[in-house]
Scaffold this active site. Structure first.
Site, PDB file in Angstrom:
ATOM      1  CG  HIS A  54      -1.793  -1.158   1.585  1.00 45.32           C
ATOM      2  ND1 HIS A  54      -1.308  -2.211   2.174  1.00 45.32           N
ATOM      3  CD2 HIS A  54      -3.153  -1.245   1.105  1.00 45.32           C
ATOM      4  CE1 HIS A  54      -2.466  -2.938   2.230  1.00 45.32           C
ATOM      5  NE2 HIS A  54      -3.329  -2.752   1.734  1.00 45.32           N
ATOM      6  CG  ASP A  57       1.917  -1.042   3.509  1.00 41.95           C
ATOM      7  OD1 ASP A  57       1.184  -0.817   4.451  1.00 41.95           O
ATOM      8  OD2 ASP A  57       1.247  -1.819   2.614  1.00 41.95           O
TER       9      ASP A  57
END
Length: 391
Positions: A54, A57
């Site tokens: 993501h 992340d």
């Protein structure tokens, strides 16, 4: 068989999987944050093919442009050093409180516009890093109460969002496709597009349906009490299995995210058998959470276990298919007959065929045994290692 994975096996992991700190609704983190660069290096050492992420992340939410540049630079260097790939990326539209009512279907129009811009920005990065698939999980797209969301309007907004994203990647000349990830509930009480079937039906209403497929997850379909291999078979049949998330789940409960093979082992066997026999060529992507009881040694043991279990099941499935007794049992259960068209001779020939109705012996047909139990026990014998492996 050698159960040591190699990049050719195409095993991939989300940064959020091994990087999960163990925080849940009832307890704080049990592990410290893991540097994405460390995740790339350790997973490469274990034999993985690549990592996925993501946006948040890799680049902490709220990072400045210069900070973003440095995070991406370090990550790219780790990829170059290890040869790891980034086959897929996605957007976090669920953690920050601004997404409490969703991203693409939030009642607030300004939130929807922000969600689209956040997604577009990360699509640019995904393409830059070589991703071929962009996953969309609408974890906050839903409701807890009946009056809170007009589902028809919400689906209109969902369609609008995906159509805009399709327009964007087409206008940019990007070679990337979208994979919608269904889930029935959690974190919302009810989530839109809850199953593979819902997602497949939705895709047919989009302006560029060829750009969209599904990313089914083992646990998500099993949370709804569905047969995961059957859902994957339908996605393959529709030509829409663009990506897959592998993990373990024990029945209808919260999303457990166990390592692959640690939940419903029979379903895992049939899933691997299907993927391998159908020639699925995409990544075998693990979306799991190492239990919060584990330290970092346990994290890497859990990741290694995902790959090892897949390879063991792949071996067992190949042995099952190669077994002459199994092949005879498949014929006895008339699987070859199922593969034959019912009326290749056409409608009129069917209507003219008295043996199809007027002279059909229903009692004799009803008395035929299907021999499914013998076939299933042969599968169990192979799964449990009671029969020899494939040559």
């Amino acid at each position: 068989m050698n159960y040591q994975p190699t990049p050719e096996d195409r095993f991939t992991f989300g940064l959020w999987t091994v990087g999960w700190e163990g925080r849940d609704p009832f307890g704080d983190a049990t592990r410290t944050a893991l540097d994405p660069v460390e995740s790339v290096r350790r997973l490469a050492e274990l034999g993985a093919h690549g990592v996925t992420f993501h946006d948040d992340d890799l680049i902490p939410f709220g990072s400045s442009d210069s900070e973003r540049y440095e995070h991406v630079k370090r990550f790219r260097q780790a990829l170059d050093d290890t040869g790891m790939k980034v086959p897929m990326a996605t957007t976090n539209l669920f953690t920050h409180p601004v997404f409490k009512d969703g991203g693409f279907t939030a009642n607030d129009r300004d939130v929807r516009r922000y969600a689209l811009r956040k997604t577009i920005r990360n699509i640019d990065l995904a393409v830059e890093l070589g991703a071929e698939t962009y996953v969309a999980w609408g974890g906050r797209e839903g409701a807890e109460s009946g009056g809170a969301k007009d589902v028809r309007d919400a689906l209109d907004r969902m369609k609008e969002a995906f159509d805009l994203l399709g327009e964007y990647v087409t206008s940019q000349g990007y070679d990337i496709r979208f994979a919608i990830e269904p889930k029935p509930n959690e974190p919302r009480g009810d989530i839109l597009l809850p199953t593979v079937g819902h997602a497949l039906a939705f895709i047919e209403r989009l302006e560029r349906p060829e750009l969209y497929g599904v990313n089914p997850e083992v646990g998500h379909e099993q949370m709804a009490g569905l047969n995961f291999p059957h859902g994957i078979a339908q996605a393959l049949w529709a030509g829409k299995l663009f990506h897959i998330d592998l993990n373990g789940q024990n029945g209808i409960k919260y999303d457990q995210d166990l390592r692959f093979g640690a939940g419903d082992l029979r379903a895992a066997f049939w899933l691997v058998d299907l993927l391998e026999s159908a020639g699925y060529s995409g990544p075998r992507h693990f979306d799991f959470k190492p239990p919060r009881t584990e330290d970092f040694d346990g994290v890497w043991a859990s990741a290694a276990g995902c790959m090892r279990n897949y390879l063991i099941l792949k071996e067992r499935a190949a042995a099952f298919r190669a077994d002459p007794e199994v092949q005879e049992a498949l014929r006895a259960s008339r699987l070859d007959e199922l593969a034959r068209p019912t009326a290749a001779d056409g409608l009129q020939a069917l209507l003219d065929d008295r043996s199809a109705f007027e002279e059909f012996d229903v009692d004799a047909a009803a008395a035929r045994g299907m021999a499914f139990e013998r076939l299933d026990q042969l599968a169990m014998d192979h799964l449990l290692g009671a029969r020899g492996a494939a040559a």
